[in-house]
Write a protein that holds these residues in place. Structure first.
Motif, mmCIF file in Angstrom:
data_model
loop_
_atom_site.group_PDB
_atom_site.id
_atom_site.type_symbol
_atom_site.label_atom_id
_atom_site.label_comp_id
_atom_site.label_asym_id
_atom_site.label_seq_id
_atom_site.Cartn_x
_atom_site.Cartn_y
_atom_site.Cartn_z
ATOM 1 N N ALA A 463 30.547 50.610 46.375
ATOM 2 C CA ALA A 463 31.612 50.914 45.422
ATOM 3 C C ALA A 463 31.834 52.422 45.345
ATOM 4 N N LYS A 464 33.079 52.809 45.243
ATOM 5 C CA LYS A 464 33.392 54.215 45.026
ATOM 6 C C LYS A 464 32.810 54.640 43.680
ATOM 7 N N LYS A 465 32.205 55.781 43.675
ATOM 8 C CA LYS A 465 31.459 56.211 42.497
ATOM 9 C C LYS A 465 32.372 56.961 41.518
ATOM 10 N N GLY A 466 32.244 56.622 40.247
ATOM 11 C CA GLY A 466 33.044 57.285 39.240
ATOM 12 C C GLY A 466 34.522 57.170 39.495
ATOM 13 N N PHE A 467 34.969 55.970 39.860
ATOM 14 C CA PHE A 467 36.319 55.762 40.381
ATOM 15 C C PHE A 467 37.088 54.791 39.492
ATOM 16 N N VAL A 468 38.329 55.123 39.214
ATOM 17 C CA VAL A 468 39.235 54.190 38.542
ATOM 18 C C VAL A 468 40.240 53.716 39.576
ATOM 19 N N ASP A 469 40.230 52.443 39.844
ATOM 20 C CA ASP A 469 41.065 51.841 40.882
ATOM 21 C C ASP A 469 42.327 51.283 40.233
ATOM 22 N N HIS A 470 43.482 51.830 40.619
ATOM 23 C CA HIS A 470 44.762 51.401 40.054
ATOM 24 C C HIS A 470 45.435 50.305 40.881
ATOM 25 N N THR A 471 44.772 49.809 41.910
ATOM 26 C CA THR A 471 45.362 48.765 42.749
ATOM 27 C C THR A 471 45.640 47.504 41.928
ATOM 28 N N GLN A 472 46.731 46.840 42.235
ATOM 29 C CA GLN A 472 47.079 45.598 41.531
ATOM 30 C C GLN A 472 46.167 44.459 41.983
ATOM 31 N N TYR A 473 45.441 43.894 41.010
ATOM 32 C CA TYR A 473 44.546 42.764 41.260
ATOM 33 C C TYR A 473 44.766 41.698 40.189
ATOM 34 N N ASP A 474 44.283 40.500 40.479
ATOM 35 C CA ASP A 474 44.095 39.490 39.437
ATOM 36 C C ASP A 474 42.862 38.672 39.783
ATOM 37 N N THR A 475 42.590 37.649 38.995
ATOM 38 C CA THR A 475 41.387 36.817 39.216
ATOM 39 C C THR A 475 41.312 36.319 40.648
ATOM 40 N N THR A 476 42.457 35.991 41.241
ATOM 41 C CA THR A 476 42.452 35.475 42.610
ATOM 42 C C THR A 476 42.022 36.531 43.619
ATOM 43 N N SER A 477 42.009 37.810 43.222
ATOM 44 C CA SER A 477 41.541 38.852 44.136
ATOM 45 C C SER A 477 40.077 38.643 44.508
ATOM 46 N N ILE A 478 39.331 38.019 43.614
ATOM 47 C CA ILE A 478 37.930 37.699 43.924
ATOM 48 C C ILE A 478 37.886 36.704 45.081
ATOM 49 N N LEU A 479 38.735 35.691 45.024
ATOM 50 C CA LEU A 479 38.813 34.727 46.118
ATOM 51 C C LEU A 479 39.304 35.401 47.401
ATOM 52 N N ARG A 480 40.223 36.335 47.252
ATOM 53 C CA ARG A 480 40.744 37.039 48.430
ATOM 54 C C ARG A 480 39.627 37.843 49.103
ATOM 55 N N PHE A 481 38.775 38.474 48.290
ATOM 56 C CA PHE A 481 37.680 39.241 48.858
ATOM 57 C C PHE A 481 36.693 38.330 49.581
ATOM 58 N N ILE A 482 36.316 37.233 48.941
ATOM 59 C CA ILE A 482 35.393 36.289 49.568
ATOM 60 C C ILE A 482 36.000 35.736 50.863
ATOM 61 N N THR A 483 37.293 35.407 50.801
ATOM 62 C CA THR A 483 37.991 34.880 51.981
ATOM 63 C C THR A 483 37.975 35.888 53.126
ATOM 64 N N LYS A 484 38.269 37.155 52.795
ATOM 65 C CA LYS A 484 38.303 38.190 53.830
ATOM 66 C C LYS A 484 36.918 38.421 54.408
ATOM 67 N N ARG A 485 35.918 38.512 53.533
ATOM 68 C CA ARG A 485 34.572 38.818 54.018
ATOM 69 C C ARG A 485 34.042 37.741 54.942
ATOM 70 N N PHE A 486 34.273 36.476 54.615
ATOM 71 C CA PHE A 486 33.672 35.386 55.393
ATOM 72 C C PHE A 486 34.677 34.706 56.315
ATOM 73 N N ASN A 487 35.835 35.343 56.472
ATOM 74 C CA ASN A 487 36.841 34.869 57.433
ATOM 75 C C ASN A 487 37.197 33.403 57.189
ATOM 76 N N LEU A 488 37.534 33.098 55.938
ATOM 77 C CA LEU A 488 37.850 31.733 55.534
ATOM 78 C C LEU A 488 39.357 31.474 55.604
ATOM 79 N N PRO A 489 39.756 30.224 55.719
ATOM 80 C CA PRO A 489 41.177 29.906 55.572
ATOM 81 C C PRO A 489 41.650 30.282 54.170
ATOM 82 N N GLU A 490 42.928 30.505 54.022
ATOM 83 C CA GLU A 490 43.487 30.915 52.730
ATOM 84 C C GLU A 490 43.792 29.695 51.874
ATOM 85 N N LEU A 491 43.294 29.696 50.647
ATOM 86 C CA LEU A 491 43.660 28.624 49.723
ATOM 87 C C LEU A 491 45.157 28.671 49.451
ATOM 88 N N PRO A 492 45.811 27.515 49.334
ATOM 89 C CA PRO A 492 47.271 27.506 49.160
ATOM 90 C C PRO A 492 47.752 28.340 47.982
#
Length: 520
Positions: A463-492
Protein backbone atom coordinates in the motif's frame (compact mmCIF):
# COMPACT_ATOMS: atom_id res chain seq x y z
CA UNK A 1 10.79 12.22 -0.76
CA UNK A 2 9.67 8.61 -0.85
CA UNK A 3 9.86 7.52 -4.49
CA UNK A 4 6.45 5.89 -4.07
CA UNK A 5 4.94 9.35 -3.65
CA UNK A 6 6.52 11.14 -6.59
CA UNK A 7 3.07 12.00 -7.95
CA UNK A 8 1.99 13.69 -4.77
CA UNK A 9 1.88 17.30 -3.71
CA UNK A 10 2.53 17.88 -0.01
CA UNK A 11 -0.43 19.24 1.89
CA UNK A 12 0.15 21.85 4.56
CA UNK A 13 -2.41 20.22 6.83
CA UNK A 14 -0.62 16.92 6.64
CA UNK A 15 3.01 17.93 6.77
CA UNK A 16 3.36 16.93 10.39
CA UNK A 17 2.42 13.39 9.49
CA UNK A 18 4.44 13.21 6.28
CA UNK A 19 1.22 12.56 4.39
CA UNK A 20 0.51 13.21 0.76
CA UNK A 21 -2.54 12.90 -1.40
CA UNK A 22 -3.02 12.27 -5.07
CA UNK A 23 -5.56 10.55 -7.25
CA UNK A 24 -5.60 8.28 -10.23
CA UNK A 25 -3.32 5.42 -11.15
CA UNK A 26 0.28 6.45 -10.61
CA UNK A 27 1.81 3.14 -9.54
CA UNK A 28 4.79 1.72 -11.36
CA UNK A 29 4.57 -1.22 -13.69
CA UNK A 30 3.61 -3.91 -11.26
CA UNK A 31 3.32 -7.58 -10.76
CA UNK A 32 0.07 -8.14 -8.94
CA UNK A 33 0.88 -11.84 -8.76
CA UNK A 34 3.19 -11.03 -5.85
CA UNK A 35 0.02 -10.73 -3.74
CA UNK A 36 -0.51 -14.13 -2.15
CA UNK A 37 -3.27 -13.29 0.35
CA UNK A 38 -6.26 -10.96 0.15
CA UNK A 39 -8.09 -10.27 3.42
CA UNK A 40 -11.39 -8.38 3.50
CA UNK A 41 -12.64 -7.06 6.86
CA UNK A 42 -16.23 -5.85 6.60
CA UNK A 43 -17.51 -3.48 9.30
CA UNK A 44 -20.90 -1.77 9.52
CA UNK A 45 -22.87 1.33 8.79
CA UNK A 46 -20.73 4.44 8.61
CA UNK A 47 -20.53 7.12 5.93
CA UNK A 48 -17.17 8.60 5.06
CA UNK A 49 -17.97 12.00 6.54
CA UNK A 50 -19.33 10.38 9.71
CA UNK A 51 -15.89 9.02 10.66
CA UNK A 52 -13.27 10.56 8.34
CA UNK A 53 -14.73 13.96 7.52
CA UNK A 54 -11.70 15.71 9.02
CA UNK A 55 -9.00 13.38 7.67
CA UNK A 56 -6.05 15.42 6.32
CA UNK A 57 -5.95 15.53 2.54
CA UNK A 58 -9.29 13.81 2.04
CA UNK A 59 -12.39 15.23 0.39
CA UNK A 60 -14.06 15.91 3.69
CA UNK A 61 -16.14 18.38 5.59
CA UNK A 62 -13.74 21.24 4.86
CA UNK A 63 -15.16 21.17 1.32
CA UNK A 64 -18.76 21.52 2.50
CA UNK A 65 -20.50 24.88 2.25
CA UNK A 66 -23.59 25.90 4.18
CA UNK A 67 -25.62 25.81 0.98
CA UNK A 68 -24.37 22.37 -0.11
CA UNK A 69 -25.09 20.81 3.28
CA UNK A 70 -28.51 22.25 4.05
CA UNK A 71 -31.34 19.77 4.12
CA UNK A 72 -34.69 20.17 2.38
CA UNK A 73 -38.11 19.29 3.66
CA UNK A 74 -40.34 16.75 1.92
CA UNK A 75 -41.92 19.48 -0.22
CA UNK A 76 -38.51 20.75 -1.38
CA UNK A 77 -38.36 23.82 0.87
CA UNK A 78 -35.33 24.51 3.04
CA UNK A 79 -35.76 23.27 6.60
CA UNK A 80 -35.57 26.05 9.17
CA UNK A 81 -33.80 23.68 11.54
CA UNK A 82 -32.99 20.00 11.54
CA UNK A 83 -35.83 17.82 12.83
CA UNK A 84 -35.54 16.55 16.37
CA UNK A 85 -33.69 13.27 16.72
CA UNK A 86 -36.78 11.14 17.17
CA UNK A 87 -36.71 9.12 20.43
CA UNK A 88 -33.38 10.78 21.30
CA UNK A 89 -29.77 10.49 20.21
CA UNK A 90 -28.65 7.60 22.39
CA UNK A 91 -29.84 4.01 22.07
CA UNK A 92 -32.27 2.46 24.56
CA UNK A 93 -30.62 1.69 27.89
CA UNK A 94 -27.52 3.75 27.14
CA UNK A 95 -26.15 6.47 29.40
CA UNK A 96 -25.70 9.37 29.26
CA UNK A 97 -29.23 9.80 27.93
CA UNK A 98 -29.71 12.42 25.20
CA UNK A 99 -33.48 12.81 24.93
CA UNK A 100 -35.54 13.89 21.96
CA UNK A 101 -36.33 17.21 23.64
CA UNK A 102 -32.63 17.94 24.06
CA UNK A 103 -32.15 17.77 20.28
CA UNK A 104 -34.70 20.42 19.31
CA UNK A 105 -33.72 23.37 17.09
CA UNK A 106 -30.46 22.00 15.77
CA UNK A 107 -29.09 24.24 13.00
CA UNK A 108 -29.63 22.91 9.49
CA UNK A 109 -26.01 21.80 9.09
CA UNK A 110 -23.63 18.93 9.91
CA UNK A 111 -22.77 18.65 13.60
CA UNK A 112 -20.23 16.78 15.74
CA UNK A 113 -21.88 14.11 17.86
CA UNK A 114 -18.85 14.16 20.16
CA UNK A 115 -18.56 17.95 20.47
CA UNK A 116 -17.80 18.64 24.18
CA UNK A 117 -19.81 21.86 23.85
CA UNK A 118 -22.72 19.97 22.31
CA UNK A 119 -24.01 16.46 22.99
CA UNK A 120 -20.55 15.25 24.06
CA UNK A 121 -21.51 11.73 22.96
CA UNK A 122 -18.17 9.98 22.50
CA UNK A 123 -17.17 7.10 20.25
CA UNK A 124 -17.74 4.56 23.04
CA UNK A 125 -21.43 5.52 23.41
CA UNK A 126 -24.07 3.69 21.35
CA UNK A 127 -26.37 6.03 19.44
CA UNK A 128 -29.81 5.12 18.15
CA UNK A 129 -30.17 3.41 14.78
CA UNK A 130 -31.16 5.17 11.54
CA UNK A 131 -33.04 4.16 8.40
CA UNK A 132 -30.72 2.41 5.95
CA UNK A 133 -33.08 0.96 3.39
CA UNK A 134 -33.07 0.57 -0.38
CA UNK A 135 -35.68 3.07 -1.53
CA UNK A 136 -35.22 5.47 1.36
CA UNK A 137 -31.50 5.76 0.57
CA UNK A 138 -32.31 6.78 -3.01
CA UNK A 139 -34.88 9.30 -1.79
CA UNK A 140 -32.28 10.77 0.58
CA UNK A 141 -29.65 11.00 -2.15
CA UNK A 142 -32.24 12.89 -4.22
CA UNK A 143 -30.59 12.50 -7.59
CA UNK A 144 -27.12 13.27 -6.21
CA UNK A 145 -27.94 16.39 -4.22
CA UNK A 146 -27.82 14.52 -0.87
CA UNK A 147 -30.28 17.07 0.49
CA UNK A 148 -33.14 14.91 1.77
CA UNK A 149 -31.41 12.72 4.32
CA UNK A 150 -33.35 14.36 7.14
CA UNK A 151 -36.61 14.40 5.16
CA UNK A 152 -36.75 10.65 4.56
CA UNK A 153 -35.27 9.45 7.87
CA UNK A 154 -36.78 7.91 10.97
CA UNK A 155 -34.00 9.47 13.08
CA UNK A 156 -34.55 13.14 12.24
CA UNK A 157 -31.45 15.30 12.52
CA UNK A 158 -29.10 12.48 13.56
CA UNK A 159 -28.39 11.82 9.87
CA UNK A 160 -26.18 14.94 9.87
CA UNK A 161 -24.05 13.78 12.80
CA UNK A 162 -20.36 12.99 12.51
CA UNK A 163 -17.36 12.48 14.79
CA UNK A 164 -14.31 14.71 14.95
CA UNK A 165 -12.25 11.49 15.28
CA UNK A 166 -8.86 12.73 16.45
CA UNK A 167 -6.23 10.02 15.92
CA UNK A 168 -5.82 9.39 19.63
CA UNK A 169 -9.46 8.28 19.83
CA UNK A 170 -9.89 6.13 16.72
CA UNK A 171 -7.27 3.38 16.22
CA UNK A 172 -8.13 2.83 12.55
CA UNK A 173 -7.59 6.53 11.90
CA UNK A 174 -3.93 6.04 12.83
CA UNK A 175 -3.68 3.05 10.50
CA UNK A 176 -5.28 5.07 7.69
CA UNK A 177 -2.55 7.69 8.21
CA UNK A 178 0.12 5.02 7.79
CA UNK A 179 -1.29 3.31 4.70
CA UNK A 180 -3.97 4.25 2.14
CA UNK A 181 -7.38 5.77 2.76
CA UNK A 182 -9.78 5.76 -0.19
CA UNK A 183 -12.00 8.85 -0.08
CA UNK A 184 -14.06 8.14 -3.20
CA UNK A 185 -15.36 4.67 -2.29
CA UNK A 186 -19.12 4.03 -2.39
CA UNK A 187 -21.35 1.29 -1.05
CA UNK A 188 -22.12 -1.17 -3.81
CA UNK A 189 -25.90 -1.03 -3.49
CA UNK A 190 -28.45 1.40 -2.15
CA UNK A 191 -29.83 0.66 1.29
CA UNK A 192 -28.75 -1.71 3.99
CA UNK A 193 -26.49 -4.48 5.14
CA UNK A 194 -28.35 -7.42 3.64
CA UNK A 195 -28.11 -6.18 0.05
CA UNK A 196 -24.59 -4.81 0.34
CA UNK A 197 -23.30 -8.13 1.65
CA UNK A 198 -24.77 -9.77 -1.43
CA UNK A 199 -23.02 -7.25 -3.65
CA UNK A 200 -19.77 -7.95 -1.82
CA UNK A 201 -19.84 -11.63 -2.79
CA UNK A 202 -21.74 -11.78 -6.08
CA UNK A 203 -22.37 -8.24 -7.40
CA UNK A 204 -25.98 -9.32 -7.64
CA UNK A 205 -29.37 -8.74 -6.07
CA UNK A 206 -31.22 -11.77 -4.64
CA UNK A 207 -34.56 -12.84 -5.99
CA UNK A 208 -37.78 -14.23 -4.52
CA UNK A 209 -39.50 -16.02 -7.42
CA UNK A 210 -43.29 -15.70 -7.59
CA UNK A 211 -43.34 -13.60 -4.44
CA UNK A 212 -46.81 -12.30 -5.29
CA UNK A 213 -48.26 -15.78 -4.72
CA UNK A 214 -46.06 -16.59 -1.71
CA UNK A 215 -46.09 -15.92 2.03
CA UNK A 216 -43.92 -12.89 1.25
CA UNK A 217 -46.50 -11.08 -0.87
CA UNK A 218 -47.15 -8.58 1.92
CA UNK A 219 -43.51 -7.44 1.70
CA UNK A 220 -43.73 -6.16 -1.89
CA UNK A 221 -42.99 -2.44 -1.80
CA UNK A 222 -45.38 0.11 -3.27
CA UNK A 223 -43.21 2.26 -5.51
CA UNK A 224 -43.88 5.36 -7.60
CA UNK A 225 -43.61 5.23 -11.43
CA UNK A 226 -40.04 6.59 -11.22
CA UNK A 227 -39.00 3.22 -9.79
CA UNK A 228 -36.78 4.77 -7.11
CA UNK A 229 -39.17 6.34 -4.59
CA UNK A 230 -41.79 4.90 -2.29
CA UNK A 231 -45.42 5.95 -2.38
CA UNK A 232 -46.11 8.16 0.61
CA UNK A 233 -49.12 7.25 2.77
CA UNK A 234 -52.00 9.71 3.01
CA UNK A 235 -51.47 10.07 6.77
CA UNK A 236 -47.73 10.78 6.55
CA UNK A 237 -46.62 14.01 8.25
CA UNK A 238 -46.20 16.65 5.55
CA UNK A 239 -43.01 18.02 7.10
CA UNK A 240 -39.93 16.29 8.46
CA UNK A 241 -40.23 18.65 11.43
CA UNK A 242 -43.52 17.03 12.36
CA UNK A 243 -42.56 13.37 12.41
CA UNK A 244 -41.26 10.24 10.74
CA UNK A 245 -42.47 9.61 7.17
CA UNK A 246 -45.06 6.93 6.49
CA UNK A 247 -45.29 4.91 3.30
CA UNK A 248 -47.99 2.76 1.74
CA UNK A 249 -45.55 -0.13 2.00
CA UNK A 250 -41.78 -0.01 2.44
CA UNK A 251 -41.20 -3.75 2.17
CA UNK A 252 -38.29 -6.07 1.64
CA UNK A 253 -39.06 -6.81 -2.01
CA UNK A 254 -39.31 -4.78 -5.19
CA UNK A 255 -42.48 -4.95 -7.31
CA UNK A 256 -40.65 -7.39 -9.60
CA UNK A 257 -39.57 -9.61 -6.70
CA UNK A 258 -35.98 -8.71 -5.99
CA UNK A 259 -34.99 -8.83 -2.30
CA UNK A 260 -33.53 -5.45 -1.36
CA UNK A 261 -34.11 -5.12 2.39
CA UNK A 262 -33.35 -7.61 5.14
CA UNK A 263 -34.41 -11.18 4.44
CA UNK A 264 -33.24 -14.16 6.46
CA UNK A 265 -31.02 -17.02 5.24
CA UNK A 266 -32.76 -20.27 4.30
CA UNK A 267 -30.17 -22.16 6.34
CA UNK A 268 -29.15 -21.99 9.98
CA UNK A 269 -27.91 -19.85 11.56
CA UNK A 270 -30.90 -17.76 10.54
CA UNK A 271 -33.07 -15.21 12.25
CA UNK A 272 -35.94 -17.59 11.53
CA UNK A 273 -36.05 -20.82 13.51
CA UNK A 274 -36.53 -24.22 11.88
CA UNK A 275 -40.08 -25.27 11.15
CA UNK A 276 -41.72 -27.30 13.90
CA UNK A 277 -40.76 -30.89 13.22
CA UNK A 278 -38.68 -29.81 10.23
CA UNK A 279 -35.01 -30.07 9.34
CA UNK A 280 -33.08 -28.32 12.14
CA UNK A 281 -30.47 -27.13 9.62
CA UNK A 282 -33.04 -25.07 7.72
CA UNK A 283 -35.06 -21.94 8.42
CA UNK A 284 -38.83 -22.21 8.29
CA UNK A 285 -39.76 -21.48 4.65
CA UNK A 286 -43.31 -20.58 5.64
CA UNK A 287 -42.06 -17.41 7.37
CA UNK A 288 -42.37 -14.41 5.08
CA UNK A 289 -38.80 -13.21 5.67
CA UNK A 290 -37.11 -16.52 4.81
CA UNK A 291 -35.46 -16.04 1.42
CA UNK A 292 -35.47 -19.07 -0.90
CA UNK A 293 -31.99 -20.47 -1.66
CA UNK A 294 -30.12 -18.41 -4.24
CA UNK A 295 -28.45 -19.84 -7.33
CA UNK A 296 -26.56 -16.89 -8.82
CA UNK A 297 -22.85 -17.24 -9.46
CA UNK A 298 -20.73 -15.80 -6.65
CA UNK A 299 -17.04 -15.12 -6.14
CA UNK A 300 -16.62 -18.39 -4.24
CA UNK A 301 -17.69 -20.33 -7.33
CA UNK A 302 -15.08 -18.58 -9.45
CA UNK A 303 -12.36 -19.15 -6.86
CA UNK A 304 -13.29 -22.81 -6.60
CA UNK A 305 -13.13 -23.22 -10.38
CA UNK A 306 -9.68 -21.62 -10.44
CA UNK A 307 -8.35 -23.72 -7.57
CA UNK A 308 -7.90 -20.69 -5.32
CA UNK A 309 -8.42 -21.30 -1.61
CA UNK A 310 -10.93 -19.06 0.18
CA UNK A 311 -13.08 -18.82 3.28
CA UNK A 312 -15.68 -16.64 4.96
CA UNK A 313 -14.92 -16.29 8.68
CA UNK A 314 -18.05 -15.31 10.58
CA UNK A 315 -17.41 -13.92 14.05
CA UNK A 316 -19.31 -16.17 16.51
CA UNK A 317 -20.61 -18.34 13.65
CA UNK A 318 -19.95 -21.48 15.68
CA UNK A 319 -21.67 -20.07 18.75
CA UNK A 320 -24.73 -19.16 16.66
CA UNK A 321 -24.94 -22.70 15.30
CA UNK A 322 -24.75 -24.05 18.83
CA UNK A 323 -27.40 -21.79 20.35
CA UNK A 324 -30.02 -19.44 18.97
CA UNK A 325 -29.68 -17.34 22.12
CA UNK A 326 -26.64 -15.52 20.69
CA UNK A 327 -28.51 -14.45 17.54
CA UNK A 328 -29.43 -10.77 17.79
CA UNK A 329 -29.91 -9.30 21.21
CA UNK A 330 -30.34 -6.10 23.15
CA UNK A 331 -28.13 -3.03 22.84
CA UNK A 332 -24.49 -3.85 23.63
CA UNK A 333 -25.23 -7.55 24.09
CA UNK A 334 -22.46 -10.05 23.34
CA UNK A 335 -21.90 -11.41 20.73
CA UNK A 336 -25.14 -10.20 19.06
CA UNK A 337 -24.63 -12.40 15.98
CA UNK A 338 -26.29 -10.95 12.87
CA UNK A 339 -27.55 -13.63 10.50
CA UNK A 340 -28.12 -11.38 7.48
CA UNK A 341 -24.42 -10.45 7.56
CA UNK A 342 -23.48 -13.95 6.35
CA UNK A 343 -24.07 -13.68 2.57
CA UNK A 344 -22.84 -17.11 1.48
CA UNK A 345 -25.43 -18.71 3.77
CA UNK A 346 -28.09 -17.76 1.22
CA UNK A 347 -26.67 -19.87 -1.64
CA UNK A 348 -27.82 -23.37 -2.56
CA UNK A 349 -24.34 -24.58 -3.46
CA UNK A 350 -23.26 -23.84 0.13
CA UNK A 351 -26.19 -25.58 1.80
CA UNK A 352 -25.80 -27.55 5.03
CA UNK A 353 -24.26 -30.95 4.41
CA UNK A 354 -22.23 -29.88 1.38
CA UNK A 355 -18.46 -30.20 1.28
CA UNK A 356 -18.39 -26.68 -0.16
CA UNK A 357 -19.93 -25.31 3.03
CA UNK A 358 -17.69 -27.28 5.36
CA UNK A 359 -14.59 -26.07 3.58
CA UNK A 360 -15.49 -22.41 3.09
CA UNK A 361 -17.95 -21.18 5.75
CA UNK A 362 -15.79 -21.15 8.85
CA UNK A 363 -16.20 -20.08 12.45
CA UNK A 364 -14.32 -16.84 13.06
CA UNK A 365 -14.74 -17.48 16.77
CA UNK A 366 -16.18 -15.25 19.45
CA UNK A 367 -14.17 -12.03 19.47
CA UNK A 368 -12.48 -13.28 16.31
CA UNK A 369 -10.51 -15.92 18.23
CA UNK A 370 -10.50 -18.58 15.48
CA UNK A 371 -9.72 -16.07 12.76
CA UNK A 372 -6.80 -14.79 14.84
CA UNK A 373 -5.49 -18.34 15.29
CA UNK A 374 -5.37 -18.75 11.50
CA UNK A 375 -3.68 -15.36 11.12
CA UNK A 376 -1.02 -16.13 13.71
CA UNK A 377 -0.37 -19.60 12.33
CA UNK A 378 -0.03 -18.30 8.78
CA UNK A 379 -2.79 -20.59 7.54
CA UNK A 380 -5.21 -18.11 6.01
CA UNK A 381 -6.50 -19.13 2.58
CA UNK A 382 -5.60 -17.04 -0.45
CA UNK A 383 -8.83 -15.05 -0.08
CA UNK A 384 -10.30 -14.52 3.38
CA UNK A 385 -13.39 -12.56 4.35
CA UNK A 386 -13.94 -11.70 8.01
CA UNK A 387 -17.19 -10.42 9.49
CA UNK A 388 -17.03 -9.18 13.09
CA UNK A 389 -19.82 -10.27 15.44
CA UNK A 390 -22.51 -7.70 16.12
CA UNK A 391 -21.09 -6.01 19.19
CA UNK A 392 -17.79 -5.45 17.36
CA UNK A 393 -19.01 -4.21 13.98
CA UNK A 394 -19.68 -0.47 14.70
CA UNK A 395 -23.41 -0.60 13.83
CA UNK A 396 -25.44 2.25 15.35
CA UNK A 397 -28.38 1.16 17.47
CA UNK A 398 -26.81 -1.88 19.07
CA UNK A 399 -23.10 -1.12 19.44
CA UNK A 400 -20.63 1.75 19.48
CA UNK A 401 -17.83 2.81 17.15
CA UNK A 402 -14.92 2.46 19.58
CA UNK A 403 -15.29 -1.27 20.35
CA UNK A 404 -15.34 -2.36 16.73
CA UNK A 405 -12.64 0.05 15.67
CA UNK A 406 -10.28 -1.27 18.34
CA UNK A 407 -11.14 -4.86 17.41
CA UNK A 408 -10.26 -4.29 13.77
CA UNK A 409 -7.07 -2.43 14.69
CA UNK A 410 -6.09 -5.41 16.86
CA UNK A 411 -6.73 -7.76 13.93
CA UNK A 412 -4.48 -5.65 11.72
CA UNK A 413 -1.74 -5.90 14.31
CA UNK A 414 -2.03 -9.68 14.17
CA UNK A 415 -2.01 -9.57 10.36
CA UNK A 416 1.13 -7.40 10.35
CA UNK A 417 2.86 -10.03 12.49
CA UNK A 418 1.57 -12.97 10.48
CA UNK A 419 3.96 -15.17 8.47
CA UNK A 420 1.79 -14.26 5.46
CA UNK A 421 1.98 -10.48 5.88
CA UNK A 422 4.76 -9.74 3.40
CA UNK A 423 2.56 -10.72 0.45
CA UNK A 424 -0.81 -9.62 1.82
CA UNK A 425 -3.37 -6.96 0.89
CA UNK A 426 -5.96 -6.11 3.55
CA UNK A 427 -9.09 -4.16 2.68
CA UNK A 428 -11.08 -2.69 5.57
CA UNK A 429 -14.41 -1.14 4.67
CA UNK A 430 -18.01 -0.74 5.78
CA UNK A 431 -21.00 -2.41 4.22
CA UNK A 432 -23.04 0.80 3.96
CA UNK A 433 -23.57 4.26 5.40
CA UNK A 434 -26.02 3.29 8.15
CA UNK A 435 -28.26 6.21 7.17
CA UNK A 436 -25.64 8.87 7.88
CA UNK A 437 -25.30 11.76 5.43
CA UNK A 438 -22.24 12.25 3.25
CA UNK A 439 -21.60 15.28 1.07
CA UNK A 440 -20.25 13.48 -2.01
CA UNK A 441 -22.77 12.42 -4.64
CA UNK A 442 -22.46 8.78 -5.71
CA UNK A 443 -21.86 8.32 -9.44
CA UNK A 444 -24.97 7.41 -11.38
CA UNK A 445 -24.80 3.69 -12.05
CA UNK A 446 -27.41 0.98 -12.46
CA UNK A 447 -30.69 0.23 -10.75
CA UNK A 448 -28.98 -1.14 -7.64
CA UNK A 449 -26.26 1.39 -6.97
CA UNK A 450 -23.74 2.60 -6.09
CA UNK A 451 -25.05 4.28 -2.97
CA UNK A 452 -23.60 6.64 -0.39
CA UNK A 453 -19.84 7.11 0.14
CA UNK A 454 -18.18 5.00 2.85
CA UNK A 455 -14.64 4.72 4.27
CA UNK A 456 -12.17 2.16 2.92
CA UNK A 457 -8.60 1.45 4.02
CA UNK A 458 -6.03 -0.51 2.03
CA UNK A 459 -3.40 -1.91 4.39
CA UNK A 460 -0.47 -3.81 2.96
CA UNK A 461 3.30 -3.81 2.53
CA UNK A 462 2.37 -2.80 -1.02
CA UNK A 463 0.00 0.00 0.00
CA UNK A 464 1.13 3.53 -0.71
CA UNK A 465 2.15 5.04 2.58
CA UNK A 466 0.36 8.06 3.97
CA UNK A 467 -1.75 8.21 0.83
CA UNK A 468 -5.27 9.40 0.11
CA UNK A 469 -6.57 7.66 -2.99
CA UNK A 470 -9.19 9.67 -4.90
CA UNK A 471 -9.88 6.91 -7.45
CA UNK A 472 -13.55 6.04 -7.91
CA UNK A 473 -14.33 2.73 -6.18
CA UNK A 474 -17.29 0.89 -4.73
CA UNK A 475 -17.85 -2.41 -2.91
CA UNK A 476 -17.52 -4.28 -6.20
CA UNK A 477 -13.95 -2.95 -6.50
CA UNK A 478 -13.01 -5.63 -3.98
CA UNK A 479 -14.33 -8.27 -6.37
CA UNK A 480 -12.53 -6.54 -9.23
CA UNK A 481 -9.24 -6.75 -7.34
CA UNK A 482 -9.71 -10.43 -6.50
CA UNK A 483 -10.73 -11.11 -10.12
CA UNK A 484 -7.66 -9.32 -11.48
CA UNK A 485 -5.23 -10.93 -9.07
CA UNK A 486 -6.39 -14.50 -9.68
CA UNK A 487 -7.28 -14.06 -13.35
CA UNK A 488 -10.93 -15.00 -12.83
CA UNK A 489 -13.85 -14.57 -15.22
CA UNK A 490 -15.84 -11.39 -14.63
CA UNK A 491 -19.06 -11.68 -12.67
CA UNK A 492 -21.96 -10.33 -14.77
CA UNK A 493 -22.79 -7.63 -12.23
CA UNK A 494 -19.35 -6.06 -12.60
CA UNK A 495 -19.78 -5.52 -16.32
CA UNK A 496 -23.35 -4.28 -16.03
CA UNK A 497 -22.28 -1.79 -13.33
CA UNK A 498 -19.48 -0.41 -15.49
CA UNK A 499 -21.69 -0.28 -18.58
CA UNK A 500 -24.26 1.73 -16.65
CA UNK A 501 -21.67 4.11 -15.22
CA UNK A 502 -20.28 4.82 -18.67
CA UNK A 503 -23.75 5.13 -20.24
CA UNK A 504 -24.55 7.77 -17.63
CA UNK A 505 -21.49 9.81 -18.57
CA UNK A 506 -19.19 8.47 -15.86
CA UNK A 507 -16.34 6.02 -15.77
CA UNK A 508 -15.86 2.41 -14.78
CA UNK A 509 -15.03 1.49 -11.19
CA UNK A 510 -11.42 1.10 -10.13
CA UNK A 511 -9.96 -2.20 -8.96
CA UNK A 512 -7.93 -0.87 -5.96
CA UNK A 513 -4.56 -1.18 -7.71
CA UNK A 514 -4.16 2.61 -7.64
CA UNK A 515 -3.62 2.25 -3.90
CA UNK A 516 -0.69 -0.14 -4.38
CA UNK A 517 2.94 0.06 -5.44
CA UNK A 518 4.78 -3.16 -6.24
CA UNK A 519 8.14 -1.52 -6.92
CA UNK A 520 9.47 -1.89 -3.38
Amino acid sequence: MNKKLVCAVPLLATAAFGLYACGGDDHHDNDISSVKNVVVIYAENRSFDNLYGHFPGANGLQNVTAASAQQLDRDGSVLATLPKIWTGLTATGVTPVITEAMTANLPNAPFAIDDPKGFNTQLNVTTRDLYHRFYENQMQIDGGKNDKFAAWADSGGLVMGHYDTPPDKLPLYKIAQQYTLADNFFMGAFGGSFLNHQWLVCACTPTYPNANTSVAKGSISVVNPDGVSLTVASNSPASALSGIPKFVNSGNLTPDFYAVNTMQPPYQPSGNAPASGGDPALADPSVATTLPPQTQQHIGDLLNNAGVSWAWYGGSWGAALQSRTVIGGATNSVPNFQTHHQPFNYFADLAPGTANRAQHLLDGGTNGSEFIKAIDAGTLPQVAFYKPQGNLNEHAGYTDVASGDQHIADLISHLQNSPQWKNMVVIVTYDENGGFWDHVAPPKGDRWGPGTRIPALIVSPYAKKGFVDHTQYDTTSILRFITKRFNLPELPGLKSRDDALVANGGKAMGDLTSALDFSR
